[in-house]
Design a protein around this motif. Structure first.
Motif: not given
Ligand code: ZN
Ligand code: FE
Length: 243
Positions: A55-62, A113-115, A132-134
């Motif tokens: 969903t997005h690049h943050h480490a807690d997702h990837t 918005g978040h990223t 994701g984090d939306t």
């Molecule tokens: Zn995030």
């Protein structure tokens, strides 16, 4: 014949999501940031993995992406706009693209918005949204790289999905989100009902998600903000909230 989604708890309060297409047995994992529990859940589900959706690049997702890919040989899907800061993508996607998954497919929704390069995936078959984090249950992502206007239009796209849509988000934040939501919308019966349900779920050791889009529309103060200014105001209050 449909797509189902199961949360896999990882890190301190993240969820990866294990998706299964019942027609073909295809399996996908969303945001596999911690390899060990994700690989264990996939092995338990039959040892098959077709797709990794980011969903997005943050480490807690990837963070676990490359290890999970190496283990199963799956294809990695993520936002073309953020390809430079995501793990190596096999499929780079953008708004409106369709991602085939077994006999089903996901529609890609740009939700900045978040990223900046955040994307969500919606499976009409099964009415599953990977948000994701939306969008969280009773909350939304902090505006780290984006503006209130961007988040407002992202949330508007999600609100337009079917009311029965299952909201599969990236974090278990519901109880703390509920405390804030009640502080700004104390007389909302739907919010009280959702709060009671979430507390009961946590007390039983269960995830509070997926939640249902129609419940979120009734109870989530970020979805209820009528315009960009109100959304910015709710977000500012939440960022300052200590409860
Ligand atoms: Zn995030
Ligand atoms: Fe996150």
């Amino acid at each position: 014949m449909t797509v189902t989604a199961q949360p896999v708890p990882i890190l301190s309060d993240n969820y990866a999501w294990l998706l299964r297409d019942s027609a073909t047995g295809a399996v996908a994992i969303v945001d596999p940031a911690e390899p060990k529990p994700v690989i264990a859940a996939l092995e338990k589900a039959g040892g098959r993995l077709d797709l990794i959706l980011l969903t997005h690049h943050h480490a807690d997702h990837t963070a676990g992406t490359d290890e999970v890919r190496a283990h199963f040989g799956a294809k990695v899907v993520g936002a073309a706009a953020d390809a430079h800061r995501l793990p190596k993508l096999d499929v780079a996607v953008k708004e409106g693209d369709s991602v085939p998954f077994g006999a089903a497919s996901a529609r890609v929704i740009d939700t900045p918005g978040h990223t900046r390069g955040q994307i969500n995936y919606f499976f009409p078959d099964g009415e599953i949204l990977l948000s994701g984090d939306t969008l969280f249950s009773l909350g939304c992502g902090r505006f780290i790289e984006g503006t209130a206007a961007e988040m407002f239009s992202s949330l508007a796209k999600l609100k337009a999905l079917p009311g029965g849509t299952k909201v599969c988000c990236g974090h278990e934040y519901t109880e703390s989100n509920a405390r804030f939501a009640l502080s700004v919308d104390p007389n909302n019966a739907a919010l009280h009902a959702r709060t009671a349900q979430a507390r009961q779920q946590r007390a039983a050791g269960q995830p509070t998600v997926p939640s249902v889009m129609s419940d979120e529309i009734a109870a989530n103060p970020f979805l209820r903000a009528p315009d960009v200014t109100s959304l910015a105001d709710v977000r500012a209050k939440k960022d300052a909230f200590r409860g």
